[in-house]
Structure formats: structure tokens, C-alpha cells
Design a protein around this motif. Structure first.
Motif, PDB file in Angstrom:
ATOM      1  N   ARG A 283       0.833  -1.212   0.000  1.00  0.00           N
ATOM      2  CA  ARG A 283       0.000   0.000   0.000  1.00  0.00           C
ATOM      3  C   ARG A 283       0.864   1.256   0.000  1.00  0.00           C
ATOM      4  O   ARG A 283       0.630   2.186  -0.784  1.00  0.00           O
ATOM      5  N   GLU A 284       1.863   1.273   0.849  1.00  0.00           N
ATOM      6  CA  GLU A 284       2.749   2.432   0.935  1.00  0.00           C
ATOM      7  C   GLU A 284       3.503   2.641  -0.375  1.00  0.00           C
ATOM      8  O   GLU A 284       3.644   3.767  -0.856  1.00  0.00           O
ATOM      9  N   LEU A 287       1.072   4.063  -3.127  1.00  0.00           N
ATOM     10  CA  LEU A 287       0.738   5.473  -2.933  1.00  0.00           C
ATOM     11  C   LEU A 287       1.938   6.378  -3.163  1.00  0.00           C
ATOM     12  O   LEU A 287       1.820   7.473  -3.731  1.00  0.00           O
ATOM     13  N   ASN A 307      -8.422   5.298  -0.018  1.00  0.00           N
ATOM     14  CA  ASN A 307      -7.921   4.763   1.246  1.00  0.00           C
ATOM     15  C   ASN A 307      -8.943   3.875   1.943  1.00  0.00           C
ATOM     16  O   ASN A 307      -8.586   2.898   2.605  1.00  0.00           O
ATOM     17  N   GLU A 308     -10.233   4.219   1.819  1.00  0.00           N
ATOM     18  CA  GLU A 308     -11.270   3.413   2.468  1.00  0.00           C
ATOM     19  C   GLU A 308     -11.284   1.988   1.921  1.00  0.00           C
ATOM     20  O   GLU A 308     -11.432   1.019   2.677  1.00  0.00           O
ATOM     21  N   ASP A 311      -8.326   0.106   3.283  1.00  0.00           N
ATOM     22  CA  ASP A 311      -8.562  -0.286   4.679  1.00  0.00           C
ATOM     23  C   ASP A 311      -9.350  -1.595   4.742  1.00  0.00           C
ATOM     24  O   ASP A 311      -9.059  -2.471   5.561  1.00  0.00           O
TER      25      ASP A 311
END
Length: 341
Positions: A283-284, A287, A307-308, A311
Motif C-alpha cells: 500500500r505504501e 501510494l 484509502n477506504e 482499509d
């Protein structure tokens, strides 16, 4: 020439210059983003970054000694004990081995134990073995063990035993086939291979630009053209993450001239230990690359991933990790890597 004519000529020259400058600006804006010039050639740079099993993969991921080869396990293997009247040398066992270590789509192996030894191993020259066992995997990503594969396993094992003077004890076929189907069903329900796609918003990217930007995040060239990986923290294990783009662009004589508009980030969940924090790092990385390269993170269908949504994926993965561990198939373990392969 009148002042009016001179003025029109000058005005026309300015208009023409403006058109030229605009076209130059548009071409410059739309050309693929380039990486920083390197002292290496386009292919030499990749060759020098290629990791080996005993060298660090980059950016703080130490690669210690690889784990020992996994042995047969009743959880995911059919195991047939082989009784021996007298010890057999490793040389004799190796000479009797079948030419291939597969039956159909399933791994097949012979293991032995020496006198007083507590663990099974693939036969080694210079040792004498008092116990043997043969095994075939119940399931993998090619599907469950079937009747034909089981029968071939029996024949291959019996041929081996006839040569070394052993007596095999095969389990009941229908029971093992039932176990194989149940395990295959579980594996199919809990196999997760995540893929994010990073798409260019405006200007395309050159292959060298992608490589240099990804290298800052710990990616190193993989063994396949157009693929980069984040190495695992232990040598010989599958990579934590992989990043891929068009292989033809990577093979181009001048990779700075390629025009790429998307790259893929992939995580094979069951192959990577939970302690590697693979999804968090995926994820990091996604992004950060999106910000650095002016891209958009989407799924395979081009739908943006806010982002939701990320998550929710993280929460579902935590549950998956727990389920695999409860089944004694923890992600990244030797058994999980064999089953989900």
C-alpha cells in the motif's frame, strides 16, 4: 515596403514562433518521463543491480542463510512408508531415483533417515539409510490429486522399491483422494493474489524512469525482464512484492525512449510471511509511486482505490492470515508455499 506590411510580417513571425514554442512545450510535456542519466549502459545497470542469494537485495533487507528444504508432511502429502530389510546407501538410492520428481502436476519425493537420525532428508551420497518414505502432494494450484496421479504415484514408488529392495505400505486411495479434494477446496477458498495497477494520469513513463523510482523504495531487478521485486528478509524465499511492466520496453535498446502508461504491483499472500508486513508495504509503495510518478492507483479493472477501499482489503487480509494459521498453513510457511504453488 510600407510600415503596415512590415508590421504584418513581424506579427506573423511572432505567431509562427508562438506555434512552434507551443508545439515544443506540448511534445516535452507528453514525452515519457525519464530517469536520471547513469554511468551504466541501459542493460549494464540492471545487471549490476541483480541480487544473488547471498547478497543484500537493497534498502535494508538483509538476506541470511536460506531455510532447510521442507520435508513431507501428512497435512498436505500422501505418505507411503517403505520398510527395508537392510540399510541402503545414499548412492544406491540416488541411482534408483526416477528421472523426474513429479507425478502429473504434483511434486513427488523419496526421503530417508539414517540410524538415530531424527529428521527426514533427501538421500545424500556417503550415508546409509535404515528408513525410507515416498510421498506425493495432495493439492496445489493445479488442483487436487486425482485417481490417475495416485495410481502413477503407486507405480513409480513400487518400481523404486523393487530396485532398492524395499516394501511400500500405501494408504487407501479413496481416503487420500477425499483428503486431496477437501484440501484443494480450502486452498481455493483462501488463495489471495492481490494486484494494484498504477496508471499514468498525464505523461507516460520510460522504463528507466520506473526502474529508478521503484529502486528508491527497495525494489531490485528480478530474474525476468520488466519485473522488479522487494526481496524477502530471508534468502531463497519468494519476494515480498513484485512490480512489473511491459517486458519489451525493458528489452529496448534505449529504455529511455519507451512510453509506458501502467505498472502492476502484485502480492502473493500465502507465499509471504505475515511478519514481512507485505500489504502495508504494498500500500505504501503504491501510494508513494503514484505521488512520485503522477499516477493513479486502481484495481485490474481500472477502478480507483481510495484509502477506504485499502482499509477494507487490509482488514480482510488480517482475517485470512488468522484462518491460514489456524489450519497450520500460516502464510509464508514451507507448507503454505508448497500448497499455494
Amino acid at each position: 515596403m510600407s510600415q503596415l506590411q512590415l508590421g504584418l510580417i513581424i506579427a506573423g513571425a511572432f505567431v509562427l514562433l508562438g506555434v512552434v514554442l507551443q508545439n515544443f512545450w506540448l511534445a516535452r510535456r507528453n514525452r515519457p518521463r525519464q530517469g536520471t542519466p547513469s554511468v551504466f549502459g541501459p542493460h549494464d545497470e540492471l545487471a549490476n543491480l541483480e541480487p544473488t542469494l547471498n547478497e543484500p537485495g537493497g534498502d535494508g533487507f538483509a538476506l541470511p542463510v536460506s531455510e532447510k528444504k521442507p520435508t513431507l508432511d501428512a497435512l498436505i502429502d500422501v505418505i507411503a512408508p517403505i520398510a527395508l530389510e537392510t540399510p541402503v546407501t545414499g548412492e544406491a538410492l540416488l541411482a534408483a531415483m526416477p528421472p523426474t520428481r513429479r507425478v502429473g502436476s504434483k511434486p513427488f519425493t523419496i526421503e530417508g533417515q539414517t540410524q538415530g537420525q531424527q529428521r527426514w532428508e533427501f538421500p545424500v551420497a556417503g550415508r546409509s539409510y535404515t528408513q525410507l518414505q515416498a510421498g506425493i502432494q495432495l493439492a496445489n494450484r493445479s488442483g487436487a490429486l486425482n485417481d490417475i496421479e495416485f495410481s502413477e504415484f503407486v507405480m513409480k514408488t513400487q518400481t523404486f522399491c523393487d530396485i532398492v529392495g524395499g516394501t511400500p505400505d500405501f494408504p487407501e486411495m479413496r481416503q487420500e483422494i477425499s483428503r486431496a479434494r477437501e484440501l484443494d477446496q480450502f486452498a481455493g477458498d483462501h488463495d489471495a493474489q492481490l494486484s494494484f495497477v498504477l496508471r499514468a494520469r498525464r505523461a507516460a513513463w520510460s522504463a528507466s524512469y520506473i526502474q529508478q523510482t521503484a529502486a528508491k523504495l527497495g525494489f531490485v531487478p528480478g530474474s525476468i525482464d520488466g519485473r522488479m521485486v522487494v526481496p524477502a528478509s530471508q534468502a531463497g524465499l519468494p519476494p515480498v512484492l513484485s512490480l512489473s511492466f511491459d517486458a519489451q520496453a525493458a528489452l529496448a535498446e534505449d529504455p529511455t525512449q519507451s512510453a509506458l502508461r501502467e505498472v502492476s504491483l502484485v502480492l502473493d499472500v500465502a507465499q509471504v510471511d505475515r511478519n514481512e508486513r507485505a500489504f502495508e508495504r504494498m500500500r505504501e509503495a503504491a501510494l508513494t509511486l503514484a505521488q512520485e510518478m503522477d499516477g493513479l492507483v486502481t484495481d485490474d479493472n481500472g477502478v480507483a482505490l481510495p484509502n477506504e477501499a485499502l482499509d477494507v482489503i487490509g482488514s480482510e487480509l488480517a482475517h485470512l492470515y488468522d484462518t491460514l494459521a489456524q489450519r497450520e498453513l500460516a502464510a509464508g510457511s514451507a507448507l503454505a508455499r508448497r500448497l499455494f504453488s
